[in-house]
Motif scaffolding. Structure first.
Motif, PDB file in Angstrom:
ATOM      1  N   LEU A 262       1.059  -1.139  -0.027  1.00 43.57           N
ATOM      2  CA  LEU A 262      -0.028  -0.003  -0.160  1.00 43.57           C
ATOM      3  C   LEU A 262       1.141   1.175  -0.033  1.00 43.57           C
ATOM      4  CD1 LEU A 262      -2.804  -0.926   2.503  1.00 43.57           C
ATOM      5  CD2 LEU A 262      -2.730  -1.498   0.216  1.00 43.57           C
ATOM      6  N   GLY A 263       0.884   2.036  -1.233  1.00 46.21           N
ATOM      7  CA  GLY A 263       1.705   3.183  -1.238  1.00 46.21           C
ATOM      8  C   GLY A 263       2.886   3.106  -2.205  1.00 46.21           C
ATOM      9  N   ALA A 264       3.246   4.172  -2.769  1.00 46.30           N
ATOM     10  CA  ALA A 264       4.152   3.944  -3.779  1.00 46.30           C
ATOM     11  C   ALA A 264       5.475   5.145  -3.582  1.00 46.30           C
ATOM     12  CB  ALA A 264       3.891   4.324  -5.222  1.00 46.30           C
TER      13      ALA A 264
ATOM     14  N   SER B 289      -7.637  -9.241   3.664  1.00 43.94           N
ATOM     15  CA  SER B 289      -8.265  -8.426   2.705  1.00 43.94           C
ATOM     16  C   SER B 289      -8.164  -7.046   2.970  1.00 43.94           C
ATOM     17  CB  SER B 289      -9.672  -9.079   2.308  1.00 43.94           C
ATOM     18  OG  SER B 289     -10.574  -8.574   3.312  1.00 43.94           O
ATOM     19  N   ILE B 290      -8.254  -6.227   1.691  1.00 45.86           N
ATOM     20  CA  ILE B 290      -8.069  -4.731   1.795  1.00 45.86           C
ATOM     21  C   ILE B 290      -9.155  -4.263   0.891  1.00 45.86           C
ATOM     22  CG2 ILE B 290      -6.640  -2.570   1.479  1.00 45.86           C
ATOM     23  CD1 ILE B 290      -4.334  -5.130   0.912  1.00 45.86           C
ATOM     24  N   GLU B 291      -9.895  -3.249   1.373  1.00 41.68           N
ATOM     25  CA  GLU B 291     -10.977  -2.723   0.688  1.00 41.68           C
ATOM     26  C   GLU B 291     -10.472  -1.323   0.031  1.00 41.68           C
ATOM     27  OE1 GLU B 291     -14.643  -0.174   2.366  1.00 41.68           O
ATOM     28  OE2 GLU B 291     -15.505  -2.268   2.093  1.00 41.68           O
ATOM     29  N   CYS B 292     -10.507  -1.246  -1.229  1.00 39.93           N
ATOM     30  CA  CYS B 292      -9.772   0.106  -2.037  1.00 39.93           C
ATOM     31  C   CYS B 292     -11.031   0.579  -2.900  1.00 39.93           C
ATOM     32  CB  CYS B 292      -8.874  -0.617  -3.012  1.00 39.93           C
ATOM     33  SG  CYS B 292      -7.500  -1.571  -2.228  1.00 39.93           S
TER      34      CYS B 292
ATOM     35  N   ARG C 292       1.032 -11.348   2.459  1.00 38.69           N
ATOM     36  CA  ARG C 292       1.639 -10.558   3.144  1.00 38.69           C
ATOM     37  C   ARG C 292       1.293  -9.276   3.032  1.00 38.69           C
ATOM     38  NH1 ARG C 292       7.792 -13.182   2.854  1.00 38.69           N
ATOM     39  NH2 ARG C 292       7.184 -15.366   3.512  1.00 38.69           N
ATOM     40  N   LEU C 293       1.251  -8.206   3.763  1.00 36.97           N
ATOM     41  CA  LEU C 293       0.734  -6.946   3.413  1.00 36.97           C
ATOM     42  C   LEU C 293       1.793  -5.918   4.111  1.00 36.97           C
ATOM     43  CD1 LEU C 293      -1.180  -4.631   2.674  1.00 36.97           C
ATOM     44  CD2 LEU C 293      -2.275  -4.964   5.096  1.00 36.97           C
ATOM     45  N   VAL C 294       2.206  -4.787   3.149  1.00 38.43           N
ATOM     46  CA  VAL C 294       3.041  -3.875   3.736  1.00 38.43           C
ATOM     47  C   VAL C 294       2.664  -2.531   3.370  1.00 38.43           C
ATOM     48  CG1 VAL C 294       5.354  -2.792   3.176  1.00 38.43           C
ATOM     49  CG2 VAL C 294       5.248  -5.378   2.723  1.00 38.43           C
ATOM     50  N   ILE C 295       2.363  -1.987   4.900  1.00 41.10           N
ATOM     51  CA  ILE C 295       1.660  -0.631   4.868  1.00 41.10           C
ATOM     52  C   ILE C 295       2.753   0.432   4.499  1.00 41.10           C
ATOM     53  CG2 ILE C 295       0.150   0.773   6.053  1.00 41.10           C
ATOM     54  CD1 ILE C 295      -1.161  -1.617   7.571  1.00 41.10           C
TER      55      ILE C 295
ATOM     56  N   LYS D  80       9.418 -15.464  -7.080  1.00 41.25           N
ATOM     57  CA  LYS D  80       9.015 -16.167  -5.545  1.00 41.25           C
ATOM     58  C   LYS D  80       7.489 -15.376  -5.189  1.00 41.25           C
ATOM     59  CE  LYS D  80      13.349 -16.921  -3.705  1.00 41.25           C
ATOM     60  NZ  LYS D  80      14.392 -16.723  -2.513  1.00 41.25           N
ATOM     61  N   PHE D  81       7.419 -14.125  -5.674  1.00 43.13           N
ATOM     62  CA  PHE D  81       6.127 -13.217  -5.116  1.00 43.13           C
ATOM     63  C   PHE D  81       5.274 -12.637  -6.296  1.00 43.13           C
ATOM     64  CE2 PHE D  81       9.639 -12.995  -2.064  1.00 43.13           C
ATOM     65  CZ  PHE D  81       9.224 -13.564  -0.976  1.00 43.13           C
ATOM     66  N   ASP D  82       4.062 -12.723  -5.854  1.00 46.69           N
ATOM     67  CA  ASP D  82       3.094 -12.160  -6.827  1.00 46.69           C
ATOM     68  C   ASP D  82       2.902 -10.636  -6.106  1.00 46.69           C
ATOM     69  OD1 ASP D  82       1.084 -11.145  -8.281  1.00 46.69           O
ATOM     70  OD2 ASP D  82      -0.384 -12.506  -7.116  1.00 46.69           O
ATOM     71  N   VAL D  83       3.574  -9.722  -6.878  1.00 45.74           N
ATOM     72  CA  VAL D  83       3.546  -8.273  -6.015  1.00 45.74           C
ATOM     73  C   VAL D  83       2.510  -7.363  -6.776  1.00 45.74           C
ATOM     74  CG1 VAL D  83       4.940  -6.105  -5.841  1.00 45.74           C
ATOM     75  CG2 VAL D  83       6.187  -8.319  -6.083  1.00 45.74           C
ATOM     76  N   VAL D  84       1.602  -6.681  -5.876  1.00 47.72           N
ATOM     77  CA  VAL D  84       0.809  -5.894  -6.264  1.00 47.72           C
ATOM     78  C   VAL D  84       0.658  -4.718  -5.386  1.00 47.72           C
ATOM     79  CG1 VAL D  84      -1.985  -5.844  -6.105  1.00 47.72           C
ATOM     80  CG2 VAL D  84      -1.028  -8.113  -6.137  1.00 47.72           C
ATOM     81  N   VAL D  85       0.885  -3.577  -6.169  1.00 49.09           N
ATOM     82  CA  VAL D  85       0.994  -2.176  -5.406  1.00 49.09           C
ATOM     83  C   VAL D  85      -0.434  -1.514  -5.810  1.00 49.09           C
ATOM     84  CG1 VAL D  85       2.190  -0.127  -5.652  1.00 49.09           C
ATOM     85  CG2 VAL D  85       3.212  -2.303  -6.225  1.00 49.09           C
TER      86      VAL D  85
END
Length: 460
Positions: free
Chosen positions: A42-44, A116-119, A140-143, A59-64
């Protein structure tokens, strides 16, 4: 009989071979590669963008997800507000990071139990006036959502930075600006030119000219000091050529609640900046606080009323409402983490950057902290390590316009650099840290252009 028994053995062996082949075929067809661990960022900003680049995509499915589709190189933002640099050379589009999924949306809520995240899409309401709300699931979630500008509850100043539809200034006024995003810098730049064009009108009297050409900067930190210095260069080098009759009427006023400008720097460097501003006739009001902001005037607690044409508000950061509403343990509005950047009591959840604080070791809200945390966490994920985060302070810098600056090196006994050497260190460091090759070419090109040919004074 012998012939029949021979045929029977032949067909039996053939059936066995075919059955083995069928079994092998079915196993190979049904086997699927193991599913990648989904990491949602979450965040760029400095931390989120660094993680998106550094994470191993095998290794990871990265979602931004971020309400802005670019990474902003914040140290150079004040330069864009006056035309020293152009906007596109201080940003990097998120989609230039390969093998990631990006959503142009703002996170509104997190269900930690359901992971889960509501966007909400940044494009407001959808078909038949329905809200564009969707859900993203994570392993995994990174805030790393950052913060918003702090208004301290002062009457007349409101922030709408979290709203999907908002004023480009970031505030509730057309002539009061935050300086955290590219849209803020662009709005400031247009307003400065508008003030001069309005002042040049034959219908504008002298009092109105003085108001329009008074520029206030609230706050005495690095962003405020760098913007005031860039603005001085614009007025001194460019406005004096294109608006020679108006240039003598211009005034820059810096208002700081503390006793000194750049209070986080060493006292010798702070004193150097104050003397430099006095020499340039930039008025500094230290120990003063704002009581109220009106449409065209600013009221100090001392009772002084200052008319202004444009006011830039850079007084620190405050937690986003999104973070405050997550029901997590907070310290001064920041999410509490352990030394591994894990959010307390939340499985698979991490927090980095300005919105997070390590328990017992609260770090400053600066770019180098977030960048190092993003780099650290990516390495931990990629190599499955379990080492605590250690912050390495690289020093503090601020540029004071062309050929001048201050550089506070780490360590109490380290030298305090000022003048042209600090200025060259500032430019060299931030040119090196710029992400893409394209921007490494564009940035010095615009520095050269603004020095030799002047800044652009178009309003668009």
């Amino acid at each position: 009989n012998e012939y029949k028994s021979y045929l029977s053995m032949f067909y039996t062996r053939r059936l066995l071979l075919e059955s083995r082949c069928i079994c092998r075929r079915s196993v190979s067809q049904d086997s699927t590669p193991p599913q990648k661990t989904r990491v949602v960022i979450l965040g760029a900003g400095w931390g989120g963008f660094r993680m998106a680049r550094d994470l191993d995509k095998n290794k990871f499915d990265v979602v931004v997800t971020s309400p802005r589709n670019h990474f902003l190189f914040t140290p150079l933002l004040p330069s864009t507000a006056v035309g020293t640099l152009e906007f596109r050379c201080v940003q990097e589009p998120i989609r230039t990071v390969k093998n990631i999924t990006y959503y142009h949306a703002a996170a509104r809520n997190i269900d930690f139990n359901a992971k889960s995240i509501e966007c909400q899409s940044v494009y407001g309401k959808g078909y038949k006036n329905t809200q564009k709300i969707f859900t993203i699931h994570y392993d995994r979630l990174v805030i790393g959502v950052g913060t918003k500008s702090n208004t301290f509850g002062i009457p007349g100043v409101q922030t709408d930075e979290e709203s999907v539809i908002h004023n480009p200034s970031g505030t509730n006024k057309h002539n009061l600006f935050f300086l955290k995003q590219l849209e803020h810098a662009r709005a400031i730049r247009n307003r400065i030119i508008e003030c001069f064009e309005r002042a040049a009108s034959p219908f504008t009297d002298e009092d109105e000219k003085l108001r329009l050409l008074t520029f206030l900067v609230v706050g005495g930190g690095p962003t405020s000091i760098e913007f005031a210095s860039e603005l001085y260069d614009l007025l001194h080098n460019d406005i004096s050529r294109w608006y020679p009759d108006l240039a003598p009427l211009c005034q820059i006023i810096v208002i700081e609640a503390g006793k000194h400008l750049l209070g986080a720097f060493s006292s010798s460097l702070s004193s150097y900046v104050e003397k430099k501003f006095a020499k340039r006739k930039i008025k500094t009001l230290v120990g003063e606080t704002v009581a109220e902001v009106r449409d065209h005037t600013l009221i100090l607690k001392s009772g002084q009323e200052i008319p202004y044409g444009a006011c830039v508000w850079s007084t620190g950061n405050k937690a986003l409402d999104f973070v405050s509403n997550l029901n997590l343990e907070l310290t001064n509005g920041r999410i509490v983490t352990d030394e591994y950047l894990r959010v307390k009591d939340k499985d698979g959840v991490f927090a980095i950057g300005d919105c997070a604080a390590i328990e017992g070791n609260v770090l400053p809200m600066v770019a180098q902290v977030a960048n190092q945390q993003g780099q650290y966490l990516s390495k931990q994920f990629n190599k499955n390590l379990h080492k605590p985060f250690r912050y390495v302070f690289m020093g503090s810098m601020a540029q004071l316009g062309t050929f001048d600056g201050v550089f506070d090196l780490p360590g109490a006994k380290s030298p305090k650099i000022k003048g042209i050497l600090a200025f060259l260190s500032w430019r060299a460091a931030y040119w090196t840290y710029s992400v893409s090759i394209a921007n490494k070419l564009l940035i010095p090109m615009y520095w050269f252009k603004s020095f030799w040919f002047g800044r652009d004074i178009s309003k668009f």
